[in-house]
Design a protein around this motif. Structure first.
Motif, PDB file in Angstrom:
ATOM      1  N   ALA A 293      37.250  -6.653  42.190  1.00 18.93           N
ATOM      2  CA  ALA A 293      36.241  -5.717  41.924  1.00 18.93           C
ATOM      3  C   ALA A 293      36.057  -5.710  40.331  1.00 18.93           C
ATOM      4  O   ALA A 293      36.693  -5.884  39.421  1.00 18.93           O
ATOM      5  CB  ALA A 293      37.018  -4.297  42.133  1.00 18.93           C
ATOM      6  N   LEU A 294      34.735  -5.825  40.227  1.00 15.31           N
ATOM      7  CA  LEU A 294      34.174  -5.667  38.566  1.00 15.31           C
ATOM      8  C   LEU A 294      33.315  -4.661  38.556  1.00 15.31           C
ATOM      9  O   LEU A 294      32.431  -4.463  39.604  1.00 15.31           O
ATOM     10  CB  LEU A 294      33.473  -7.288  38.425  1.00 15.31           C
ATOM     11  N   SER A 295      33.224  -4.032  37.451  1.00 13.85           N
ATOM     12  CA  SER A 295      32.034  -3.046  37.225  1.00 13.85           C
ATOM     13  C   SER A 295      31.386  -3.385  35.988  1.00 13.85           C
ATOM     14  O   SER A 295      31.903  -4.002  34.850  1.00 13.85           O
ATOM     15  CB  SER A 295      32.646  -1.708  37.225  1.00 13.85           C
ATOM     16  N   ALA A 296      30.236  -2.628  35.811  1.00 12.74           N
ATOM     17  CA  ALA A 296      29.213  -2.712  34.435  1.00 12.74           C
ATOM     18  C   ALA A 296      28.597  -1.603  34.514  1.00 12.74           C
ATOM     19  O   ALA A 296      27.959  -1.157  35.301  1.00 12.74           O
ATOM     20  CB  ALA A 296      28.828  -4.253  34.343  1.00 12.74           C
ATOM     21  N   PRO A 297      28.107  -0.814  33.283  1.00 15.99           N
ATOM     22  CA  PRO A 297      27.153   0.131  33.204  1.00 15.99           C
ATOM     23  C   PRO A 297      25.719  -0.301  33.551  1.00 15.99           C
ATOM     24  O   PRO A 297      25.346  -1.331  33.033  1.00 15.99           O
ATOM     25  CB  PRO A 297      27.556   0.569  31.952  1.00 15.99           C
ATOM     26  N   LEU A 298      25.098   0.631  34.029  1.00 19.61           N
ATOM     27  CA  LEU A 298      23.681   0.450  34.220  1.00 19.61           C
ATOM     28  C   LEU A 298      23.197   0.247  32.891  1.00 19.61           C
ATOM     29  O   LEU A 298      22.105  -0.549  32.788  1.00 19.61           O
ATOM     30  CB  LEU A 298      23.175   1.450  35.191  1.00 19.61           C
TER      31      LEU A 298
END
Length: 160
Positions: free
Chosen positions: A42-47
């Motif tokens: 799982a990876l995430s990044a801000p809009l």
């Protein structure tokens, strides 16, 4: 990521460092969240770092997140098996954009059904190369599928 040092957390930290060395990835403000062989990476990044002119997530960022989550899954599987030097490349992929994403980006990649990490690692160990088919998705906050990805990745033993 956990603050307790384990082989898995060490591998996740190494992956985060590898990703941060890539200027386009650094610009995305991408974070490694977790990895489980069964559910994937799982990876995430801000809009805010991945927004387009319409106020939703940039398609290139969606594609990049899913590609990197898949690449990272294969890289982590090999790292955890004792092959941190393995070179993993995307061979080919297909991306579908299904709904605009007005939320932060959260991608999760996993092996396609019918494939397993043990065989991938065994093939790499025995032949110095292996292939893995992975899929990834990004969902909207309401659960709708925003983007999907299917790709084939190749792992190669580094050239001496």
């Amino acid at each position: 990521m956990s603050s307790v040092s384990t082989p898995a957390s060490d591998s996740l930290s190494r992956l985060q460092l590898r990703l941060q060395k890539m200027p386009p990835v650094r610009a995305m403000a991408l974070r490694v969240d977790d990895f489980d062989p069964a559910t994937g990476l799982a990876l995430s990044a801000p809009l805010s770092a991945n927004i387009n002119d319409k106020g939703c997530a940039f398609g290139g960022s969606l594609c990049s997140m899913m590609t990197l989550a898949s690449w990272g899954s294969a890289s982590l599987a090999l790292d955890l098996a004792g092959f941190p030097e393995a070179e993993v490349y995307v061979q080919d992929s297909t991306v579908r954009y299904l709904a605009p994403l007005y939320d932060d980006l959260h991608a999760r990649a996993r092996l396609e059904d019918g494939h397993d990490w043990a065989e991938f690692v065994r093939t790499y160990r025995n032949r110095g190369k292996a292939r893995a088919n992975l899929c990834a998705e990004i969902h909207c906050a309401d659960g709708r599928l925003a983007s999907s990805f299917v790709g084939r990745f190749v792992a190669l033993r580094p050239q001496a």
